[in-house]
Scaffold this active site. Sequence first.
Site, short mmCIF file in Angstrom:
data_model
loop_
_atom_site.label_atom_id
_atom_site.label_comp_id
_atom_site.label_asym_id
_atom_site.label_seq_id
_atom_site.Cartn_x
_atom_site.Cartn_y
_atom_site.Cartn_z
CG HIS B 126 99.59 -93.23 -4.47
ND1 HIS B 126 99.75 -94.36 -4.46
CD2 HIS B 126 99.14 -92.78 -5.61
CE1 HIS B 126 99.21 -94.86 -6.13
NE2 HIS B 126 99.41 -93.98 -6.65
CG ASP B 203 105.05 -89.72 -3.56
OD1 ASP B 203 105.20 -89.70 -4.56
OD2 ASP B 203 104.30 -90.46 -3.21
CD GLN B 206 100.12 -87.34 -9.54
OE1 GLN B 206 99.99 -86.20 -10.46
NE2 GLN B 206 99.72 -88.44 -9.58
CE LYS B 229 102.40 -91.72 -11.46
NZ LYS B 229 100.94 -91.61 -11.24
CB CYS B 369 96.20 -95.55 -5.03
SG CYS B 369 96.28 -96.99 -7.03
C1 LIG Z 1 101.34 -89.34 -5.71
C2 LIG Z 1 101.68 -90.04 -6.12
N1 LIG Z 1 102.26 -91.23 -5.46
C3 LIG Z 1 102.65 -92.31 -6.05
C4 LIG Z 1 102.20 -93.42 -6.99
C5 LIG Z 1 102.82 -93.92 -7.83
O1 LIG Z 1 103.46 -94.38 -8.96
P1 LIG Z 1 103.88 -95.37 -9.35
O2 LIG Z 1 102.07 -95.89 -9.40
O3 LIG Z 1 104.22 -95.69 -10.83
O4 LIG Z 1 105.29 -96.22 -8.46
C6 LIG Z 1 101.61 -92.11 -7.42
C7 LIG Z 1 100.49 -92.78 -9.20
O5 LIG Z 1 100.15 -93.06 -9.76
C8 LIG Z 1 100.83 -90.89 -7.64
O6 LIG Z 1 100.33 -90.42 -7.86
#
Ligand SMILES: Cc1ncc(COP(=O)(O)O)c(C=O)c1O
Lengths: 129, 415
Positions: B126, B203, B206, B229, B369
Site C-alpha cells: 500500500h 503493516d 489488513q 478497519k 493505493c
Molecule cells: C495494507 C494497508 N496498509 C495501509 C493502509 C492505510 O491505512 P490508513 O489509511 O488507515 O492509514 C491500508 C488501508 O487503506 C491498507 O490496506
Amino acid sequence: MNIYQEDLLDHYENPSNYGTLPNPDISHEEDNPLCGDQIRIDLMVEDDKIKEVRFSGHGCTISLAAASMLTEKIKGKSLEEVKQLSKDDILDMVGIPLGPVRLKCALLALKVLKAGAYGIHAWPGEENE
Amino acid sequence: MHAAHFRPLDVESIRKDFPIFATEPPLAFLDNAASTQTPRPVVDAMDAYYDTYRSNIHRGIYRISEEATEQYERAREKVAQLINAPRTRQVIFTRNTTESINLIAYSWGTANIQEGDEIVLTVMEHHSNLVPWQLLAQRTGAVLRFLEITDEGLLDFTQLREVLTEKTKLVAMGHVSNVLGTINPIQSVIEAAHAVGAKVVVDAAQSVPHFHVDVQQLDCDFLAFSGHKMCGPTGIGVLYGKLEFLEEMPPFLGGGSMIRSVERDVSSYAELPAKFEAGTPSIAEAIGLGHAVDYITQANLAAIHVHEQELLKYAHQRLKEIEGITLYGPSAPHQKMGVISFNMEGIHPHDVAGVLDTHGVAIRAGHHCAQPLMKRLDVIATVRASFYLYNTIEDVDRLYDGLCRAQKLMTRRKQ
Ligand SMILES: Cc1ncc(COP(=O)(O)O)c(C=O)c1O
C-alpha cells in the site's frame, strides 16, 4: 435517474471525434491519478477558432462520453468562447447527478483542454480555491 | 488460524448492531478493506464519553478527567491484549496505519538508516508502506529493494535469499495485501530478516481486524494498524514496537504531553507511551477502538476468519460463472483473506462500481493505493470486493446479480 442512460452509453460506444490529428496546433494529455483514466486532446486552430478536434485515451463511460460531448461542443467555436466553458456546462451536457469521484471523470476532458489551450491546470470549478 | 473451539458467527444478531443495515433491501457493503462499519456499542461508548465525562486526559485533577484518562488507558490495555504485546506501554496511539509507519520512518529511520543501507519492500505494498520509505531513502541515501510476486499473486519467496544481505537494515511488508488478499509468510520473512540483522515493520492494517495476530509469536520489531478497519472509528491507529527500540528512538512530534521537563532551549521527554503521543490525542476514538476490540473478540476472531473464508469461497465460485471475468490473486482460499480483485472484459472498473452502486452494492474500483502492484498486474485499476463479519451470502448474490447487469448494460451492442 439511471447513471447509465442511453445518451451516455451512445457516446461511450460511438464517440465523436475519436482519434488523433496528424499535425495538431495543440496537443495535450493528462490522466486522472484517482483512477488512471487518460485523455489526450488534439486541436487545429485557425483564425482563433477551433477548426478540428480529436480526443483519444481510455477511461470509464463517463470520462469518455464527456470527452466526446465536449469535442462536439467546441468544434467551430472561438478560443475565447471555449475558455469560458465551466464545470456546470459539462454537468449540463452529461445530464446526470455525479458524486465527487465521478465528477472528476466527467471533468477530465475539459481539464485537459484548458491545460493544453490556455495553460490552466486547476480542475474546472477549483480555479479559485 | 483454525481454532478448534468457537461458536460460528451469529451473523443475524451481529447485523442488528449495525443500524446501516436496517434498510430493505439492506446495503450490501463490500468495501471493508477500505473501512468497516461501526457497531452500536462502539458508538455508544464514544457517546458516553461526550455525554458524561468529556474532558482532557492526563491533566485534570477532577473526577471526569480521571475517568477519561482511565478509559483511554483501558483502551490501550485492550489493544495490547489483542496483539499480545508484552507491555501495555508498547502500544502507541496514532491517527492510523499511515501515521504509525511515518513515525517509524522519521524517528527510528532517521536515527538508524544511512547512505547505502538497503530497505526491502514488496511490489504489493500500500502506498502508506511505500512512500514513507521513499522519503526516508531520499533523506538518507538509502536504497529501496523490492520483492516481486508470482503470477499467482504470492510473494516470490525464492528471491528473498538473494535480496536479504548484510546491507539490509529494514524489511517493511504488508501482512495481508489489500488488493489481492494474499497472506504473506510474514513469520518466515521475519526470521530471514533477523538472520541478516535487519529489523521488520509489519503493516498489519489488513490482518489484525481479521485474525489473531500475536506480536511475540511473530517477533516483529514494529507493527501498525488502523482502528477504522476493525469496527472502530476513524482517527485512531496503533503502533506497536519492541520496547528497546521505542525507548531509544527520538520523539516524532514535539509538544505537550510528550515531555518530562522543558527548559528554554532543551527538554527531556516523557516515558513511553507518552513520548510518542504529543498533544491532545483522539480520546473518544481511542475509547471507541477499545470497544471495537471487545466487539470483534467477543464475536471471536477465529469465527470471523472462518465466516469470511466461506464468503470468499462462495464468491470465487459465483464470479467464475460470469464470462469475461479475470480474478487477480491466489486461487486457493487458504492463501488469502476475504478480498477479491477482478476485472470484467470490456468494462472499466469505475463503470462496474457505478452500476453496482445503483444496485445497492458498495464495492471499490481503482488502484487501491497500490500503483506499483497495478503495474505489475498490467492493469490500470481493478474492482475489489472485501468482506467482514456482518456480510452474508445474500450480499455475494447481490454482487453477482449486479455484475451480470453491468455486463448486459455495458456490452449490449458489442456482442
Ligand atoms: C495494507 C494497508 N496498509 C495501509 C493502509 C492505510 O491505512 P490508513 O489509511 O488507515 O492509514 C491500508 C488501508 O487503506 C491498507 O490496506
